[in-house]
Design an enzyme around this catalytic site. Structure first.
Site, mmCIF file in Angstrom:
data_model
loop_
_atom_site.group_PDB
_atom_site.id
_atom_site.type_symbol
_atom_site.label_atom_id
_atom_site.label_comp_id
_atom_site.label_asym_id
_atom_site.label_seq_id
_atom_site.Cartn_x
_atom_site.Cartn_y
_atom_site.Cartn_z
ATOM 1 N N LYS A 66 0.834 -1.212 0.000
ATOM 2 C CA LYS A 66 0.000 0.000 0.000
ATOM 3 C C LYS A 66 0.864 1.256 0.000
ATOM 4 O O LYS A 66 0.519 2.253 -0.628
ATOM 5 C CB LYS A 66 -0.975 -0.003 1.178
ATOM 6 C CG LYS A 66 -2.001 -1.109 1.040
ATOM 7 C CD LYS A 66 -3.289 -0.862 1.792
ATOM 8 C CE LYS A 66 -4.291 -1.931 1.387
ATOM 9 N NZ LYS A 66 -5.540 -1.893 2.108
ATOM 10 N N LYS A 68 -5.339 -10.967 -6.579
ATOM 11 C CA LYS A 68 -6.588 -11.121 -5.810
ATOM 12 C C LYS A 68 -7.607 -10.060 -6.213
ATOM 13 O O LYS A 68 -7.243 -8.938 -6.591
ATOM 14 C CB LYS A 68 -6.320 -11.058 -4.300
ATOM 15 C CG LYS A 68 -6.050 -9.680 -3.749
ATOM 16 C CD LYS A 68 -6.328 -9.631 -2.228
ATOM 17 C CE LYS A 68 -6.274 -8.165 -1.779
ATOM 18 N NZ LYS A 68 -6.870 -7.891 -0.506
ATOM 19 N N LYS A 91 -10.742 -4.160 -3.968
ATOM 20 C CA LYS A 91 -11.430 -2.911 -4.338
ATOM 21 C C LYS A 91 -10.444 -1.821 -4.724
ATOM 22 O O LYS A 91 -10.826 -0.870 -5.388
ATOM 23 C CB LYS A 91 -12.353 -2.453 -3.217
ATOM 24 C CG LYS A 91 -11.680 -2.227 -1.899
ATOM 25 C CD LYS A 91 -12.714 -2.178 -0.783
ATOM 26 C CE LYS A 91 -12.034 -2.338 0.561
ATOM 27 N NZ LYS A 91 -12.733 -3.192 1.472
#
Ligand code: ATP
Ligand code: LTN
Length: 335
Positions: free
Chosen positions: A112, A196, A199
């Site tokens: 991230k 994966k 969102k």
């Protein structure tokens, strides 16, 4: 009864099929055999700097989807993390047991932070797994149902629990176990079936949102990436796209993958996709309706969440008192 705890962040208007099959389905099943507590972790979502109005609506929408999936407020607690201040308190305590190196090894932070650039990432994103450990340890949790991507965070929770027990005695905290179901632990992106479903991945065609319009859901499934060969069989390495579709098909219908493969022998990918699109749309319609009912009655929803928070907070305070005492913090006699 053994305790189950899990949570999701209110970071989108709709959960996606990965969240649902990887985690929520198990939450619902585990209520039958466990004392269940499920949270919408809004403090975690602050690491993404959400707009206040969006955070508010997504917190309610996330809770509504837990209930629509079958989390039963008569049997399980459902609450919003920020309503139970003990989460933030225990998080501080746990941060004093976490090594810098240990926290730096968390791969989700690395992923991230890479997206925003390490200097753009906030300290909250870095300490996020510690808050997650606090969420879990506060409820003397035995079992934590999550998808594969949370395994490393769960390991950190276990390590912290063992370290604290090693120093202050067994039973200071409970050591939690991850509950990760092999078949559905990782649902893949429909357009890039080695990644994966997530969102935050950019491509809206790769994901199936639980509250999406059925036409869009059907379209995404029909345009899912498969491969040039045309044999329908399960092989995650050689045929990730087809295997992902079979996994989803099997999970939503309860039919085993071998049976599906036998049924589709000699048929084309198009047949599988058309049938799966029907299965998913039929599955999502009642889910959508149930979620909208909760979303459209915010007072009723807030009532469920308030009741959940009141009970959760009693449990959390008892755990926190025990931990504070073992650590040598003086008892607060004014309370
Ligand atoms: P992000 O894209 O921001 O990382 P996410 O879509 O991965 O978010 P989370 O809110 O992090 O969703 O996850 C909620 C729960 O759903 C967790 O238990 C997580 O392990 C599970 N989960 C998320 N994505 C998948 C997936 N593709 N397959 C199976 N489980 C998943
Ligand atoms: N980190 C998780 C959400 C989460 C969680 C938890 C899951 C926060 N606290 C406690 C299980 C138990 C995520 O991003 N999916």
């Amino acid at each position: 009864m053994t305790r189950v705890f899990s949570a999701m962040q209110p970071t989108s208007d709709s959960l996606h099929l990965g969240n649902y099959l990887g985690a929520l389905v198990e939450w619902v099943k585990l209520q039958d055999t466990h004392d269940a507590i499920y949270s919408v972790v809004d403090l975690h979502a602050l690491t993404q700097a959400p707009e206040p109005e969006l955070l508010r609506s997504r917190t309610r929408r996330t809770a509504a989807q837990y209930l629509a999936a079958g989390v039963d407020p008569e049997r399980s607690l459902c609450f919003v993390q920020s309503h139970v201040p003990q989460h933030a308190e225990l998080s501080w305590i746990l941060s004093t047991f976490t090594g810098m190196g240990e926290a730096s090894r968390m791969t989700q932070f690395k992923d991230k932070a890479q997206k925003t650039g390490e200097s753009g990432a906030n300290v909250g994103l870095f300490t996020y797994p510690i808050l997650m450990a606090a969420d879990i340890l506060l409820y003397d949790t035995d079992v934590v149902p999550v998808g594969e991507d949370q395994r490393q965070h769960l390991e950190l929770s276990r390590d912290l629990a063992q370290r604290i027990n090693g120093r202050f005695g067994e039973g200071t905290v409970m050591v939690p176990e991850a509950h990760i179901v092999k078949e559905t632990a990782k649902i893949y992106d429909l357009q890039d079936p080695v990644k994966k479903m997530s969102k935050s991945t950019g491509n809206p065609k790769g994901i199936i949102e639980m509250l999406d319009d059925p036409k869009k859901v059907a379209k995404n499934i029909k345009s899912a990436v498969t491969d040039l060969d045309s044999v329908i069989r399960f092989d995650r390495e050689a045929k990730p796209g087809v295997s992902n579709l079979l996994t989803i098909y099997s999970a939503l219908t309860g039919r085993d993958v071998d049976g599906l493969v036998a049924e589709y022998e000699g048929r084309m990918y198009g047949h599988l996709k058309v049938d799966l699109a029907d299965v998913v749309v039929a599955y999502l319609t009642p889910f959508h309706d149930a979620a909208m009912e909760w979303i459209e009655s915010p007072e009723r929803l807030d009532g469920v969440l308030a009741q959940g928070a009141a009970k959760a907070s009693t449990i959390a305070q008892a755990t926190l008192d025990r931990i504070y005492d073992r650590l040598g913090l003086l008892p607060p006699l004014h309370r």
